[in-house]
Each structure stands twice: as C-alpha cells, then as structure tokens.
Design a protein around this motif. Structure first.
Motif, mmCIF file in Angstrom:
data_model
loop_
_atom_site.group_PDB
_atom_site.id
_atom_site.type_symbol
_atom_site.label_atom_id
_atom_site.label_comp_id
_atom_site.label_asym_id
_atom_site.label_seq_id
_atom_site.Cartn_x
_atom_site.Cartn_y
_atom_site.Cartn_z
ATOM 1 N N SER A 115 0.186 -0.919 -0.348
ATOM 2 C CA SER A 115 0.096 -0.157 0.111
ATOM 3 C C SER A 115 1.217 0.979 0.266
ATOM 4 C CB SER A 115 -1.185 0.355 0.447
ATOM 5 O OG SER A 115 -1.415 -0.770 1.661
ATOM 6 N N PRO A 116 1.216 2.129 -1.177
ATOM 7 C CA PRO A 116 1.560 3.630 -1.675
ATOM 8 C C PRO A 116 1.059 4.445 -0.708
ATOM 9 C CG PRO A 116 1.630 2.417 -2.988
ATOM 10 C CD PRO A 116 0.735 1.513 -2.913
ATOM 11 N N LEU A 117 2.558 5.166 0.267
ATOM 12 C CA LEU A 117 1.846 6.433 1.017
ATOM 13 C C LEU A 117 2.393 7.561 0.196
ATOM 14 C CD1 LEU A 117 2.476 5.094 4.455
ATOM 15 C CD2 LEU A 117 0.033 5.221 3.165
ATOM 16 N N ALA A 118 3.622 7.751 -0.892
ATOM 17 C CA ALA A 118 3.893 8.755 -1.169
ATOM 18 C C ALA A 118 4.945 8.227 -1.903
ATOM 19 C CB ALA A 118 4.675 9.823 -0.576
ATOM 20 N N ILE A 119 5.616 9.147 -3.472
ATOM 21 C CA ILE A 119 6.839 9.012 -4.521
ATOM 22 C C ILE A 119 7.562 10.080 -3.317
ATOM 23 C CG2 ILE A 119 7.256 9.757 -6.224
ATOM 24 C CD1 ILE A 119 4.640 8.968 -7.203
ATOM 25 N N ILE A 120 8.830 9.653 -3.284
ATOM 26 C CA ILE A 120 9.744 10.714 -2.871
ATOM 27 C C ILE A 120 11.007 10.527 -3.539
ATOM 28 C CG2 ILE A 120 11.164 11.372 -1.309
ATOM 29 C CD1 ILE A 120 9.201 9.539 0.547
ATOM 30 N N LEU A 121 11.308 11.943 -4.275
ATOM 31 C CA LEU A 121 12.445 11.869 -5.145
ATOM 32 C C LEU A 121 14.019 12.767 -5.291
ATOM 33 C CD1 LEU A 121 10.409 13.281 -7.994
ATOM 34 C CD2 LEU A 121 11.332 11.411 -7.989
ATOM 35 N N THR A 122 14.855 11.447 -5.140
ATOM 36 C CA THR A 122 16.145 11.881 -4.777
ATOM 37 C C THR A 122 16.519 13.196 -5.684
ATOM 38 O OG1 THR A 122 17.739 10.462 -6.426
ATOM 39 C CG2 THR A 122 17.031 9.688 -4.212
ATOM 40 N N HIS A 123 15.784 12.943 -6.588
ATOM 41 C CA HIS A 123 16.696 14.522 -7.760
ATOM 42 C C HIS A 123 15.610 13.984 -9.289
ATOM 43 C CE1 HIS A 123 19.116 11.795 -9.335
ATOM 44 N NE2 HIS A 123 18.909 11.612 -10.550
ATOM 45 N N ALA A 124 15.587 14.802 -9.960
ATOM 46 C CA ALA A 124 14.027 14.926 -10.495
ATOM 47 C C ALA A 124 15.495 15.295 -12.284
ATOM 48 C CB ALA A 124 13.398 16.121 -10.389
ATOM 49 N N HIS A 125 15.703 14.481 -12.654
ATOM 50 C CA HIS A 125 16.298 13.910 -13.789
ATOM 51 C C HIS A 125 15.583 13.091 -14.843
ATOM 52 C CE1 HIS A 125 20.831 15.391 -12.947
ATOM 53 N NE2 HIS A 125 20.228 15.957 -13.535
ATOM 54 N N PHE A 126 15.582 12.689 -15.608
ATOM 55 C CA PHE A 126 14.125 12.333 -16.575
ATOM 56 C C PHE A 126 14.424 10.437 -16.240
ATOM 57 C CE2 PHE A 126 17.739 11.920 -19.348
ATOM 58 C CZ PHE A 126 18.056 10.481 -19.663
ATOM 59 N N ASP B 35 10.496 23.278 -10.223
ATOM 60 C CA ASP B 35 10.186 22.873 -11.657
ATOM 61 C C ASP B 35 10.838 21.822 -13.009
ATOM 62 O OD1 ASP B 35 8.410 25.386 -11.138
ATOM 63 O OD2 ASP B 35 10.541 27.041 -11.833
ATOM 64 N N TRP B 36 11.581 20.700 -12.134
ATOM 65 C CA TRP B 36 12.379 19.697 -13.615
ATOM 66 C C TRP B 36 11.015 18.973 -13.769
ATOM 67 C CZ3 TRP B 36 17.686 18.282 -12.620
ATOM 68 C CH2 TRP B 36 18.424 19.595 -12.535
ATOM 69 N N LEU B 37 9.722 18.341 -12.856
ATOM 70 C CA LEU B 37 9.018 17.893 -13.515
ATOM 71 C C LEU B 37 7.943 18.655 -14.487
ATOM 72 C CD1 LEU B 37 7.229 16.698 -9.893
ATOM 73 C CD2 LEU B 37 8.802 15.455 -10.804
ATOM 74 N N ILE B 38 8.073 19.861 -14.326
ATOM 75 C CA ILE B 38 7.128 19.958 -15.695
ATOM 76 C C ILE B 38 8.054 20.484 -16.615
ATOM 77 C CG2 ILE B 38 5.502 20.551 -13.636
ATOM 78 C CD1 ILE B 38 6.299 23.412 -14.333
ATOM 79 N N ASP B 39 9.205 20.302 -16.717
ATOM 80 C CA ASP B 39 9.882 21.301 -17.327
ATOM 81 C C ASP B 39 10.942 20.199 -18.085
ATOM 82 O OD1 ASP B 39 11.437 23.228 -19.131
ATOM 83 O OD2 ASP B 39 11.993 24.792 -18.229
ATOM 84 N N PRO B 40 10.783 19.233 -19.458
ATOM 85 C CA PRO B 40 11.322 18.559 -19.996
ATOM 86 C C PRO B 40 13.452 19.522 -20.541
ATOM 87 C CG PRO B 40 9.814 18.644 -21.314
ATOM 88 C CD PRO B 40 9.764 19.559 -20.609
ATOM 89 N N SER B 41 13.545 20.685 -20.677
ATOM 90 C CA SER B 41 14.871 21.638 -20.709
ATOM 91 C C SER B 41 15.544 21.213 -19.037
ATOM 92 C CB SER B 41 14.484 22.062 -20.917
ATOM 93 O OG SER B 41 13.560 23.631 -20.153
ATOM 94 N N GLN B 42 14.618 21.126 -18.403
ATOM 95 C CA GLN B 42 15.564 21.087 -17.046
ATOM 96 C C GLN B 42 15.888 19.637 -16.814
ATOM 97 O OE1 GLN B 42 14.886 24.928 -14.026
ATOM 98 N NE2 GLN B 42 12.442 24.590 -15.088
#
Length: 211
Positions: free
Chosen positions: A47-58, A83-90
């Motif tokens: 039962s997942p509770l959350a997604i946690i990101l170490t960083h936002a490279h693709f 902003d990286w989640l919504i910006d492919p250039s980043q």
C-alpha cells in the motif's frame, strides 16, 4: 522494514520500495516502466503512501505521473528542482533526446530545509547532497541501517557533474559532510548499480581519495 531494489528503464535506474510489516510502503525514484512497478506493488499487496524523489533527472521521474495516478499518492521533491517535473529542458529529457519528453505535474510537497520527514509510520532523515544536481537529496533510515543516495554516491564511483547544475567540488563536499559521516556499516542504496556500504566507499572509492 525491508527495501526492494527495482532497476527500471534503459538506464536501469534503481527505484526503491521501502516497506513495513503492515505492507505500507514508500516509493523512491520511479524512473520508468510504471506497469512493471505497479505489478510488483500489487503482486506483493503493498500500500504505497508517497513518491519521494532524490532528484528530478528524467531517468528518475519517468513513471511519476503513472504511479501517482494509479495509487493516488503525493509526490515529494526538493525546492531547487520543483520546476523540473514540468520542464523537459531542465530534467534532461529534451537534452538527451530519449524519444519522448518527460513532463508531468508539479509535486504535492516541496522540501526546503527539512531535516526529517514522517509519512505514516515511516520516519527518516533528509540530507541535502547537491553536486550531481542542485536539488539532490539523500534519505537515511537510521534504525534500518541504510541510506538512499540517489546519484550522489555509487559503488566505486560518484555521480556525474557535467550536466546543467552539476558541480564536482560541491558533490565531493556533500558526500564527505553528509554521507561519510554515517556509520561505516550503513548500506548505500544508489541510483544505479549495486548496493555498497559507507565503509567500503571510504576504503576503496578512487573518487574520494585525496579530498
């Protein structure tokens, strides 16, 4: 508490699922192959509770939206990469021309200077470990004896720093001040490749010698 390493996508980015006896779990870096990841979760009745990101490279965020929607769970990210989640250039998907642009929605929670995070019955420490990217984080589960280091520290290596926002000196400083201070028996769960330990990297990692 258990951890499960699931390599995903062309770059075999390690996604980690950390679970408790009650089958609640946290998902770190769902990089790609959301169907494979979902199948693992469902087959193991987690039962997942959350997604946690170490960083936002693709290669660390490619399945975020699919997993977020499938399990209706929030996403956590550092403010420097919000902003990286919504910006492919980043996030690099535009730069590397991987065949598709990785673009999703904003995170539900933006981490600033938190030192500890509690989600459900999970409690763990947060260390800022920039250098590979400006918003890189590592997550230390003290009682369980492991740290999820993202692309900061690998077995026998360290993260690349030639991408936008990377800084080699800063990465070495992060590793020495935030990771190598942990007990030597601490298991290091890296963003790519096999697990290692703090002690092993202190003794034999060639990138850390002479710092």
């Amino acid at each position: 508490m258990e951890w499960h390493q699931i390599p995903l996508g062309l770059l075999q980015t390690n996604c980690y699922i950390v679970s408790k006896e009650d089958n609640t779990c946290l998902i770190f870096d769902p990089g790609e192959e959301g169907d494979k990841l979902s199948s693992f979760i469902l087959e193991n009745k987690l039962s997942p509770l959350a997604i946690i990101l170490t960083h936002a490279h693709f290669d660390h965020i490619g399945a975020v939206e699919e997993i977020r929607e499938t399990f209706n769970i929030p996403v956590y990210i550092h403010e420097n990469e919000a902003d990286w989640l919504i910006d492919p250039s980043q996030n690099g998907s535009q730069l590397f021309e991987i065949g598709k642009l990785v673009k999703g929605n904003r995170a539900d929670y933006v981490l600033t200077n938190e030192k500890e995070l509690k989600i459900g019955d999970f409690s763990f420490q947060i260390a800022e470990t920039p250098g590979h990217s400006p918003g890189s984080l590592s997550f230390y589960f003290k009682e369980a004896g492991f740290v999820i280091s993202g692309d900061a520290l690998f077995s026998g290596s360290i993260g690349r720093t030639d991408l936008p926002g990377g800084n080699h000196a800063q990465l070495l400083k992060s590793i020495h001040e935030q990771l190598l201070i942990l007990p030597e028996e601490t298991i290091v769960l890296s963003g790519h490749g096999p697990a290692t330990t703090i002690g092993q990297e202190m003794d034999s990692n060639p990138f850390l010698n002479g710092f």
